[in-house]
Design a protein around this motif. Sequence first.
Motif, mmCIF file in Angstrom:
data_model
loop_
_atom_site.group_PDB
_atom_site.id
_atom_site.type_symbol
_atom_site.label_atom_id
_atom_site.label_comp_id
_atom_site.label_asym_id
_atom_site.label_seq_id
_atom_site.Cartn_x
_atom_site.Cartn_y
_atom_site.Cartn_z
ATOM 1 N N THR A 16 0.829 -1.209 0.000
ATOM 2 C CA THR A 16 0.000 0.000 0.000
ATOM 3 C C THR A 16 0.864 1.261 0.000
ATOM 4 N N ILE A 17 1.849 1.303 0.875
ATOM 5 C CA ILE A 17 2.731 2.464 0.936
ATOM 6 C C ILE A 17 3.524 2.593 -0.365
ATOM 7 N N GLY A 18 4.024 1.475 -0.875
ATOM 8 C CA GLY A 18 4.762 1.478 -2.137
ATOM 9 C C GLY A 18 3.927 2.008 -3.288
ATOM 10 N N TYR A 19 2.658 1.628 -3.316
ATOM 11 C CA TYR A 19 1.767 2.106 -4.383
ATOM 12 C C TYR A 19 1.650 3.627 -4.344
ATOM 13 N N PHE A 20 1.420 4.184 -3.161
ATOM 14 C CA PHE A 20 1.246 5.632 -3.064
ATOM 15 C C PHE A 20 2.554 6.395 -3.303
ATOM 16 N N ILE A 45 -1.655 2.974 -14.123
ATOM 17 C CA ILE A 45 -0.234 2.667 -14.320
ATOM 18 C C ILE A 45 0.374 2.199 -12.991
ATOM 19 N N GLY A 46 0.052 2.894 -11.919
ATOM 20 C CA GLY A 46 0.555 2.509 -10.598
ATOM 21 C C GLY A 46 0.114 1.109 -10.202
ATOM 22 N N LEU A 47 -1.141 0.769 -10.503
ATOM 23 C CA LEU A 47 -1.643 -0.573 -10.184
ATOM 24 C C LEU A 47 -0.925 -1.645 -11.006
ATOM 25 N N ILE A 48 -0.665 -1.350 -12.264
ATOM 26 C CA ILE A 48 0.045 -2.309 -13.121
ATOM 27 C C ILE A 48 1.449 -2.553 -12.571
ATOM 28 N N PHE A 49 2.175 -1.481 -12.266
ATOM 29 C CA PHE A 49 3.525 -1.640 -11.735
ATOM 30 C C PHE A 49 3.520 -2.310 -10.363
ATOM 31 N N ALA A 51 1.335 -4.631 -9.407
ATOM 32 C CA ALA A 51 1.124 -6.056 -9.682
ATOM 33 C C ALA A 51 2.415 -6.711 -10.161
ATOM 34 N N VAL A 52 3.153 -6.028 -11.034
ATOM 35 C CA VAL A 52 4.436 -6.550 -11.512
ATOM 36 C C VAL A 52 5.415 -6.694 -10.335
ATOM 37 N N ARG A 56 7.136 -10.119 -9.069
ATOM 38 C CA ARG A 56 8.600 -10.208 -8.996
ATOM 39 C C ARG A 56 9.053 -10.629 -7.612
ATOM 40 N N SER A 57 8.510 -9.994 -6.592
ATOM 41 C CA SER A 57 8.882 -10.296 -5.223
ATOM 42 C C SER A 57 8.544 -11.737 -4.864
ATOM 43 N N TYR A 58 7.369 -12.183 -5.253
ATOM 44 C CA TYR A 58 6.938 -13.558 -4.966
ATOM 45 C C TYR A 58 7.854 -14.567 -5.653
ATOM 46 N N LEU A 59 8.131 -14.365 -6.936
ATOM 47 C CA LEU A 59 8.962 -15.308 -7.684
ATOM 48 C C LEU A 59 10.393 -15.353 -7.139
ATOM 49 N N LEU A 60 10.933 -14.204 -6.787
ATOM 50 C CA LEU A 60 12.269 -14.174 -6.195
ATOM 51 C C LEU A 60 12.307 -14.901 -4.858
ATOM 52 N N ARG A 61 11.278 -14.666 -4.045
ATOM 53 C CA ARG A 61 11.209 -15.328 -2.741
ATOM 54 C C ARG A 61 11.134 -16.838 -2.915
#
Length: 73
Positions: A16-20, A45-49, A51-52, A56-61
């Motif tokens: 949430t903080i990252g999005y804002f 655009i913010g929502l798309i980024f 989600a990406v 990314r975070s999930y796959l790396l983890r």
Amino acid sequence: MQTRTQSLIESFANVTIGYFVALSAQMIVFPLYEIEVSLSQNIQIGLIFTAVSIARSYLLRRFFNHYHHQPAG
């Protein structure tokens, strides 16, 4: 050690903080490059980024979790 609920709350707060932060940055940076988008487009655009970033975070983890649990050899 965190409980699962605490981890979920931390993850939600982080996203949430990252999005804002990203949305605010877009609204400052885009005009500097003469990129004109509406508030609605900035939100999308913010929502798309976001989600990406989550993907990314999930796959790396998962990658590091898999790598960490491999037998030595």
